[in-house]
Write an enzyme that holds these catalytic residues in place. Sequence first.
Site, PDB file in Angstrom:
ATOM      1  CD  GLU A  43      -2.612   1.105   2.687  1.00  0.00           C
ATOM      2  OE1 GLU A  43      -2.266   0.429   3.699  1.00  0.00           O
ATOM      3  OE2 GLU A  43      -3.521   1.740   2.768  1.00  0.00           O
ATOM      4  CE  LYS A 112      -7.204   1.636   3.382  1.00  0.00           C
ATOM      5  NZ  LYS A 112      -6.129   1.862   4.279  1.00  0.00           N
ATOM      6  CB  CYS A 146      -4.525  -1.811   4.393  1.00  0.00           C
ATOM      7  SG  CYS A 146      -3.491  -1.787   5.799  1.00  0.00           S
TER       8      CYS A 146
HETATM    9  N1  LIG Z   1      -3.095   1.258   6.696  1.00  0.00           N
HETATM   10  C1  LIG Z   1      -3.972   0.534   7.082  1.00  0.00           C
HETATM   11  O1  LIG Z   1      -5.323   0.587   6.491  1.00  0.00           O
HETATM   12  C2  LIG Z   1      -3.809  -0.077   8.513  1.00  0.00           C
HETATM   13  C3  LIG Z   1      -5.149  -0.914   8.919  1.00  0.00           C
HETATM   14  C4  LIG Z   1      -4.679  -1.585  10.345  1.00  0.00           C
HETATM   15  O2  LIG Z   1      -3.871  -1.133  10.843  1.00  0.00           O
HETATM   16  C5  LIG Z   1      -5.796  -2.110  11.104  1.00  0.00           C
HETATM   17  O3  LIG Z   1      -5.582  -2.417  12.289  1.00  0.00           O
HETATM   18  O4  LIG Z   1      -7.087  -2.556  10.359  1.00  0.00           O
END
Ligand SMILES: NC(=O)CCC(=O)C(=O)O
Length: 262
Positions: A43, A112, A146
């Site tokens: 990412e 996202k 993510c």
């Molecule tokens: N960059 C992110 O979206 C991190 C997501 C994350 O750390 C989580 O715990 O969910």
Amino acid sequence: MNLNIALTQIDIAFGNPEDNFLKVEQYFKESIDKNTDVVVLPELWTTGYDLTRLDDIADPEGKQATSFLAELAQKYQVNIIAGSVAKQVDSHVTNTMLIFNREGQLIKEYSKAHLFRLMNEEKHLIEGNENGLFELEGHKSAGVICYDIRFPEWIRTHMLDNTKMLFVVAEWPKPRIDHWRALLLSRAIENQCFVIACNRVGSDPNNEFGGHSVIIGPWGEIIAEAGEDETTLFGQIDINQVDKVRDTIPIFSDRRPDIYKL
Ligand SMILES: NC(=O)CCC(=O)C(=O)O
């Protein structure tokens, strides 16, 4: 059909696209050969989470990343799930995954959908509203970013039409790496699909990142998993496994959407 996957688990220079482009180019030179079918990046690999400086460092229309990646895909004759980049569109910035085929064509963009407040994303980025579906070498696939993996209903939305591979790109911090592993395993088992997930390592001024990029099979088996160091993680997947698992336990035909609230 077998596919050879390479996950580029790198550290990312904070707010320094120039260094990051050079690094990715170098990684391709050192690690990618003609046997590789798919390369996955993490990412926000051009900027890291330097969100307060996006006005200066976000990629206008994603043009720089697109021409760089199209050239790499063509040169190495490889599909690239190019992590995500901060893409400047008019006055907004999105966290956008770029996907290229072996011919170097940009075949899909996915922004996202769920912004992660704990890392201030909602203050600097706008969310996407479209799905992450695409075809890779003729197989239905999906890409998400993510925090999106914490939303099983979003992942299921992508899986309802015989989707076989789920690509996940991330900057997932080390303190929650147990969540990362458990969520990815769950998404693989409950959707009976391959989960191919690339995280970064290293740190920025606010976070230490946990690595553990991983390739998981549709039965929930770990095919390959990295540790916490910079590495290219290789793994081979056999797409036919998905149908075998779905024939053994036919969850998609056993679903009862008539009684679900979603
Ligand atoms: N960059 C992110 O979206 C991190 C997501 C994350 O750390 C989580 O715990 O969910």
